[in-house]
Design an enzyme around this catalytic site. Structure first.
Site, mmCIF file in Angstrom:
data_model
loop_
_atom_site.group_PDB
_atom_site.id
_atom_site.type_symbol
_atom_site.label_atom_id
_atom_site.label_comp_id
_atom_site.label_asym_id
_atom_site.label_seq_id
_atom_site.Cartn_x
_atom_site.Cartn_y
_atom_site.Cartn_z
ATOM 1 C CE LYS A 69 33.827 22.145 71.250
ATOM 2 N NZ LYS A 69 33.591 21.100 72.251
ATOM 3 C CE LYS A 121 27.967 28.590 72.305
ATOM 4 N NZ LYS A 121 27.991 27.123 72.156
ATOM 5 C CE LYS A 144 31.308 24.149 78.827
ATOM 6 N NZ LYS A 144 30.466 23.249 79.606
HETATM 7 P P1 AMP Z 1 28.017 22.469 76.551
HETATM 8 O O1 AMP Z 1 28.467 23.311 77.663
HETATM 9 O O2 AMP Z 1 28.532 22.916 75.217
HETATM 10 O O3 AMP Z 1 28.167 21.001 76.807
HETATM 11 O O4 AMP Z 1 26.445 22.731 76.441
HETATM 12 C C1 AMP Z 1 25.545 22.153 77.342
HETATM 13 C C2 AMP Z 1 24.125 22.628 77.079
HETATM 14 O O5 AMP Z 1 24.015 24.025 77.316
HETATM 15 C C3 AMP Z 1 23.650 22.408 75.638
HETATM 16 O O6 AMP Z 1 22.284 22.044 75.657
HETATM 17 C C4 AMP Z 1 23.831 23.753 75.010
HETATM 18 O O7 AMP Z 1 22.966 23.965 73.917
HETATM 19 C C5 AMP Z 1 23.497 24.684 76.178
HETATM 20 N N1 AMP Z 1 24.161 25.983 76.024
HETATM 21 C C6 AMP Z 1 25.490 26.226 76.042
HETATM 22 N N2 AMP Z 1 25.747 27.543 75.870
HETATM 23 C C7 AMP Z 1 24.534 28.150 75.726
HETATM 24 C C8 AMP Z 1 24.101 29.510 75.518
HETATM 25 N N3 AMP Z 1 24.985 30.510 75.422
HETATM 26 N N4 AMP Z 1 22.780 29.750 75.416
HETATM 27 C C9 AMP Z 1 21.873 28.745 75.532
HETATM 28 N N5 AMP Z 1 22.210 27.443 75.717
HETATM 29 C C10 AMP Z 1 23.512 27.152 75.823
#
Ligand code: AMP
Ligand code: TRP
Length: 349
Positions: free
Chosen positions: A126, A209, A212
């Site tokens: 980031k 991955k 968003k």
């Molecule tokens: P974030 O959107 O980064 O706050 O992530 C929120 C949750 O979603 C966390 O537990 C991440 O590990 C999970 N997460 C985000 N992107 C993925 C993905 N592509 N595959 C699996 N888990 C994800």
């Protein structure tokens, strides 16, 4: 030392408690759903207390437009509920309303070492090339995350694969705090990274991955996508020309194919092996429409429900406030004991 501090004898048994958080940084993807939300909902049925947090303080480690942040916070709350998190059975709230998180994070800032934080891949990704320009908050992000978990003495944290390193750091902070003060106060947390889709990959590139923040909307399925969009994105997902094999081993060098199999398995509550057993020998011409139907069947009701919940913003705020009251009732005494341990005088009581 006061009685509140506790001894250094055998490790106390901590009551199992689940905690996890998601940033309201705009938009939820199929990755968030399969890696996090769907599993959060399942945890409610395991007889363990579940606490889920919309981590608004984490979101502002990179600048957020305040109006959009408010919208994203409420939309994420709607996403939690639409995915099956029941605010009566789980504690659901936004982080900033329980000040104990930020207070314990300060204590943890004084325990965590610069070197530990500098090694975090999420920070490196980031912050990019210009680390000098990154916010101090982005650097200290993992000690706030450790505080989120530890302020409830949570023992189990369901997350996607990408959060593993942060949870290892949470353990390191808890261990060092306990050692530095000669207590067994903070539990050593267990990462719960399980299921067929702990790392959902981009629909355009099976080595990245699903995120968003990917500039291409075709790379992800958003929880707010309508049925046609979901089906169209899956139809256009990058794949290869080979038919599906019989074994997972044979998908080793076919990351896009492997990803779609994992998504199917996670949505359907089956193992990837079972999905292959059904589709072996068939091409993507047959598999993709089946996956699209399955995804639409799961996701379309969530998106409809999110839209419905978003009609009544006052009710969302009320529900988050009630969750924050319940969260604070747990966090308050734990923070007070952490202050006692570190030598802060309770002069107001
Ligand atoms: P974030 O959107 O980064 O706050 O992530 C929120 C949750 O979603 C966390 O537990 C991440 O590990 C999970 N997460 C985000 N992107 C993925 C993905 N592509 N595959 C699996 N888990 C994800
Ligand atoms: N860092 C997590 C993410 O980006 C979000 C998060 C913040 C979190 N605090 C947490 C996850 C505590 C689990 C537990 O996905």
């Amino acid at each position: 030392m006061s009685d509140a501090v506790g001894g250094t004898g055998a490790a106390p048994a901590f009551t199992p408690r689940v905690f996890s958080g998601i940033q309201p940084s705009g938009g939820l993807t199929l990755g968030n759903y399969l890696g996090a939300l769907k599993r959060f909902a399942e945890k409610q049925n395991e007889g363990i207390e579940t606490i889920y947090c919309i981590v608004d303080l984490h979101a502002i480690t990179v600048w957020q437009d305040p109006a959009r942040l408010r919208h994203a916070t409420r939309e994420l709350a709607a996403g939690f509920i639409a995915s099956g998190i029941d605010p009566a059975r789980s504690i659901l709230f936004n982080q900033s309303q329980v000040a104990e998180h930020a207070e314990l994070a300060w204590l943890f800032n004084c325990v965590a070492r610069m070197g530990w934080l500098g090694r975090m891949t999420q920070f490196k990704d980031k912050a990019g090339k210009n680390r000098e320009a990154a916010s101090v908050g982005l650097f200290a992000y993992p000690s706030l995350m450790a505080a989120d978990i530890m302020v409830y003495h949570a023992t189990h944290v369901p997350v996607g694969e990408d959060q593993k390193q942060h949870l290892e750091l949470t353990r390191d902070i808890a261990i060092k705090f306990n050692n530095d003060y000669g207590v067994d106060f903070f539990p050593i947390v267990e990462p719960v990274i399980e299921g067929a889709a702990t790392r959902v990959m981009s629909l355009r590139d099976g080595t990245r991955k699903m995120s968003k923040s990917d500039p291409s909307d075709q790379s992800r399925i958003n929880l707010t996508d309508d049925a046609d969009t979901i089906a169209q994105k899956i139809r256009k997902a990058r794949t290869d020309a080979e038919p599906l094999p019989e074994t997972l081993e044979a998908l080793k060098d076919r990351p896009e194919a492997r990803n779609l199999i994992n998504i199917y398995a996670a949505l359907d509550g089956r193992t990837p092996e079972a999905v292959l057993a059904e589709f072996a020998g068939q091409g993507f011409g047959a598999f993709k429409p089946a996956l699209a139907d399955l995804a639409v069947a799961h996701l379309a009701p969530i998106s409809t429900e999110m839209t419905r919940i978003m009609q009544d913003v006052a009710e969302i705020d009320r529900m988050l406030g009630a969750g924050a009251d319940r969260a604070a009732a747990i966090a308050g005494p734990i923070l007070a004991r952490a202050y006692d341990i570190t030598g802060m005088i309770r002069s107001r009581r």
